[in-house]
Design an enzyme around this catalytic site. Structure first.
Site, PDB file in Angstrom:
ATOM      1  N   GLU A  77     -75.590  42.844 -16.527  1.00  0.00           N
ATOM      2  CA  GLU A  77     -74.554  42.079 -15.850  1.00  0.00           C
ATOM      3  C   GLU A  77     -73.864  41.240 -16.924  1.00  0.00           C
ATOM      4  O   GLU A  77     -74.539  40.498 -17.642  1.00  0.00           O
ATOM      5  CB  GLU A  77     -75.189  41.178 -14.789  1.00  0.00           C
ATOM      6  CG  GLU A  77     -74.176  40.420 -13.997  1.00  0.00           C
ATOM      7  CD  GLU A  77     -74.798  39.626 -12.835  1.00  0.00           C
ATOM      8  OE1 GLU A  77     -76.008  39.784 -12.570  1.00  0.00           O
ATOM      9  OE2 GLU A  77     -74.048  38.860 -12.211  1.00  0.00           O
ATOM     10  N   ARG A  95     -91.497  43.743 -17.427  1.00  0.00           N
ATOM     11  CA  ARG A  95     -90.530  43.075 -18.297  1.00  0.00           C
ATOM     12  C   ARG A  95     -91.224  42.599 -19.561  1.00  0.00           C
ATOM     13  O   ARG A  95     -92.433  42.431 -19.593  1.00  0.00           O
ATOM     14  CB  ARG A  95     -89.890  41.816 -17.718  1.00  0.00           C
ATOM     15  CG  ARG A  95     -89.789  41.627 -16.307  1.00  0.00           C
ATOM     16  CD  ARG A  95     -89.299  40.245 -15.881  1.00  0.00           C
ATOM     17  NE  ARG A  95     -88.108  39.739 -16.504  1.00  0.00           N
ATOM     18  CZ  ARG A  95     -86.878  40.003 -16.102  1.00  0.00           C
ATOM     19  NH1 ARG A  95     -86.660  40.812 -15.098  1.00  0.00           N
ATOM     20  NH2 ARG A  95     -85.848  39.460 -16.698  1.00  0.00           N
ATOM     21  N   LYS A 111     -81.162  34.095 -18.492  1.00  0.00           N
ATOM     22  CA  LYS A 111     -79.787  33.834 -18.943  1.00  0.00           C
ATOM     23  C   LYS A 111     -79.300  32.483 -18.449  1.00  0.00           C
ATOM     24  O   LYS A 111     -78.571  31.792 -19.150  1.00  0.00           O
ATOM     25  CB  LYS A 111     -78.848  34.927 -18.409  1.00  0.00           C
ATOM     26  CG  LYS A 111     -78.853  36.175 -19.260  1.00  0.00           C
ATOM     27  CD  LYS A 111     -77.746  37.111 -18.819  1.00  0.00           C
ATOM     28  CE  LYS A 111     -78.317  38.354 -18.199  1.00  0.00           C
ATOM     29  NZ  LYS A 111     -77.355  39.269 -17.634  1.00  0.00           N
TER      30      LYS A 111
END
Ligand code: ATP
Ligand code: MG
Length: 577
Positions: free
Chosen positions: A36, A279, A289
């Site tokens: 994104e 992850r 982020k």
């Protein structure tokens, strides 16, 4: 270690191998990396990048870069460019670059199809009521009062949503699945919401935007993705991923993908398979982020590319190498077990790479003057030092020696602790590439501080002479006072001083645990050849660590070097007290 040993057949690669062997998807492999564009890529993304591009590459397949811009926002061009640059830096290239917004028309057609097949409805519940109706992990949800609207009404309302007739939040389009499902993701999840926001690619063309779970699987199918790799938190979303694709049947319904022909973006749609992996987490850092953005916004770091940041551009500026990051990802492997990697493991990958490739140089960070009293006053002698001790092909460089030299203050001690192997009053030490010197006298300032060492060089111990191999305890580095250039040195350390800044005591935040000593700036003296360093050239400053010429601020006139790492892992020793 050879690459083969480090490329274990993890469970995803095994699945891919099986699919190829059985001729699924005609044996083709297509993956994608779908960031994104709302921030910079970090070391966690590197895992996904290495996996997606790596698997495509190993299987003669392709990997797409898809910018997942289904959330409308404004300032993302900076991020879009940075993402591309970081992927290239890491050593990968994409086959196709797409934006999820390329598919808005297809998403819309798909949504109408879901309505027409009785699989979606327009719901007027507000966000709070939706939450109340959803139920809990132990309690079934309740059907929305709007669930049984007829198909004509739903189509009409959805078209009017698109036309902008309703306010944000007034209506959503929801999938009609099962409000009693044990999997909360299947309790009539939202497909579209109203957002009257300009979109960076489509401007004001749309005021309804698709939700991630819907847009993601459809985008995958439209790009012919065969294996859609994502992190574990999406495991519970997989039934929804499969449900949407089954209801839409993109491969069997050309009317849905028609808009892509016009744009030259049509590919045969696939039936992709979602596969989840753990992850990457790493200690002493944060990888969200949102939190990284807050550090930048509040000037707690100098930017996304601050060398202390876990972003790819930050690590790059710090002097971490793409090969080292790829090596780390190989070493940790791919599993379904969540774990936290030690920062030290990343550092050791970086050291391994830099040890092999970084040319050696001399620099003195905390200077103390050493005068060779038996060296002729104005004489200058040129000596040669190898650029790399283990790799003769790196060649040699020339250094000037004169009467006055800088050495490190730490390499001299008037009252040496036990085991001190450097220079002491009356003692001897070897100056790298010059020979053995003896310290005869100390010169002090008015406060008694030693400002100068009066030494003599043993002429028989010059390199190449029979006495050169005479044993002394230590070898230290130096630079010539007359010839050295002044450089700025930035010593970086970890940004946080606790192992898990994401989990802190109540009432505290990760910001309370910033390491106050994470940056120290020094003036230092370095051998003149370093003025010619190109930005981003890596070096080992002998005995001090690995340094890199700053990507942006280094120049021949004002040389700036960032310390990438010390030579050894001093952090874990510090932690042990
Ligand atoms: P954040 O939550 O910080 O915003 P994100 O996961 O939303 O991160 P995306 O831009 O959506 O960030 O991620 C792009 C891809 O990178 C996704 O496929 C995601 O699964 C993967 N990814 C993100 N973080 C990690 C991580 N720590 N380890 C492995 N893969 C990751
Ligand atoms: Mg995301």
């Amino acid at each position: 270690m050879s690459d083969e040993i480090r490329d274990p057949q993890d469970f995803i690669r095994q699945m891919v191998a099986t699919d190829r062997a059985t001729g699924k998807h005609d044996g083709h492999i297509v993956t994608r990396f779908p960031p994104e564009p709302n921030g910079y890529l970090h070391i966690g993304h590197a895992k996904s990048i290495c996996l997606n591009f790596g698997i495509a590459h190993e299987n003669a397949g392709v990997c797409h870069l898809r910018l997942d811009d289904t959330n409308p926002s404004k300032e993302d061009l900076e991020y879009v460019e940075a993402i591309q640059q970081d992927i290239h830096w890491l050593g990968f290239d994409w086959d196709l670059l797409r934006h999820a917004s390329d598919y808005f028309e297809v998403f819309y057609r798909g949504a109408e199809k879901l309505i027409r097949t009785g699989n979606a409805y327009v719901c007027d519940l507000d966000a709070d009521s939706v939450r109340d109706y959803r139920g809990t992990l132990t309690e079934a949800g309740k059907n929305s009062p709007y669930r049984d609207r007829n198909i004509e009404d739903n189509l009409d309302l959805f078209r009017r949503m698109r036309a902008g007739e309703f306010a944000e939040g007034a209506k959503t389009l929801r999938a009609k699945i099962d409000m009693a499902s044990g999997n909360i993701n299947l309790r009539d999840p939202a497909i579209y919401r109203i957002r009257k926001v300009l979109h960076q690619n489509t401007g004001d063309a749309w005021c309804i935007y698709p939700m991630y779970d819907y847009a993601h699987c459809v985008s995958d199918a439209l790009e012919g993705i065969t294996h859609s790799l994502c992190t574990l938190e999406f495991e519970d979303h997989r039934p929804l991923y499969d449900w949407f694709l089954q209801q839409l049947d993109l491969p069997g319904d050309p009317s849905l993908t028609e808009p892509l022909h016009e744009k030259g973006q049509w590919l045969p749609p696939s039936t992709p398979r979602q596969i989840e992996f753990a992850r990457l987490n790493i200690d002493y850092t944060i990888l969200s982020k949102r939190k990284l953005m807050a550090l930048v916004r509040d000037n707690l770091v100098t930017g996304w590319d601050d060398p202390r940041m876990p972003t790819l551009c930050g690590m790059r500026r710090r002097g971490f190498t793409p090969a080292a990051l790829r090596d780390l990802i190989r070493r940790i492997g791919v599993t379904k077990q969540n774990s936290v990697i030690e920062f030290g493991l990343l550092e050791s990958c970086v050291r391994d790479d830099l040890d092999t490739h970084a040319p050696r140089r001399l620099a003195v960070l905390n200077p103390l003057k050493l005068v060779l009293s038996n060296w002729p006053d104005q004489a200058v002698e040129i000596i040669q030092l190898p650029n790399h001790p283990k790799d003769a092909s790196c060649g040699v460089r020339q250094l000037a020696v004169a009467q006055e030299l800088w050495i490190e203050q730490e390499d001299f001690s008037e009252n040496p602790p036990k085991g001190f192997r450097r220079l002491v009053p009356g003692g001897e030490v070897r100056l790298r590439g010059i020979g053995i010197v003896r310290c005869n006298a100390l010169i002090r300032d008015s406060s008694g501080w030693v400002t100068e060492l009066d030494c003599t060089l043993d002429p028989d111990t010059r390199p190449g002479l029979p006495g050169a191999n005479r044993k002394v305890k230590g070898t230290i580095h130096w630079v010539s006072v007359r010839h050295a250039i002044e450089v700025e040195i930035r010593l970086y350390d970890r940004l946080f001083d606790i192992a898990n800044p994401d989990q802190v005591d109540e009432g505290k935040s990760y910001r309370d645990y910033l390491n106050p000593d994470s940056l120290q700036i020094l003036k230092a003296w370095a051998e003149p050849s370093l003025a010619a360093a190109e930005a981003e050239q890596h070096y080992q400053f002998e005995r001090l660590g690995y340094f890199v010429a700053d990507r942006y601020e280094h120049s021949a006139k004002t040389p700036v070097f960032n310390r990438t790492l010390s030579l050894r892992d001093s952090w874990s020793r510090r932690q042990q007290g």
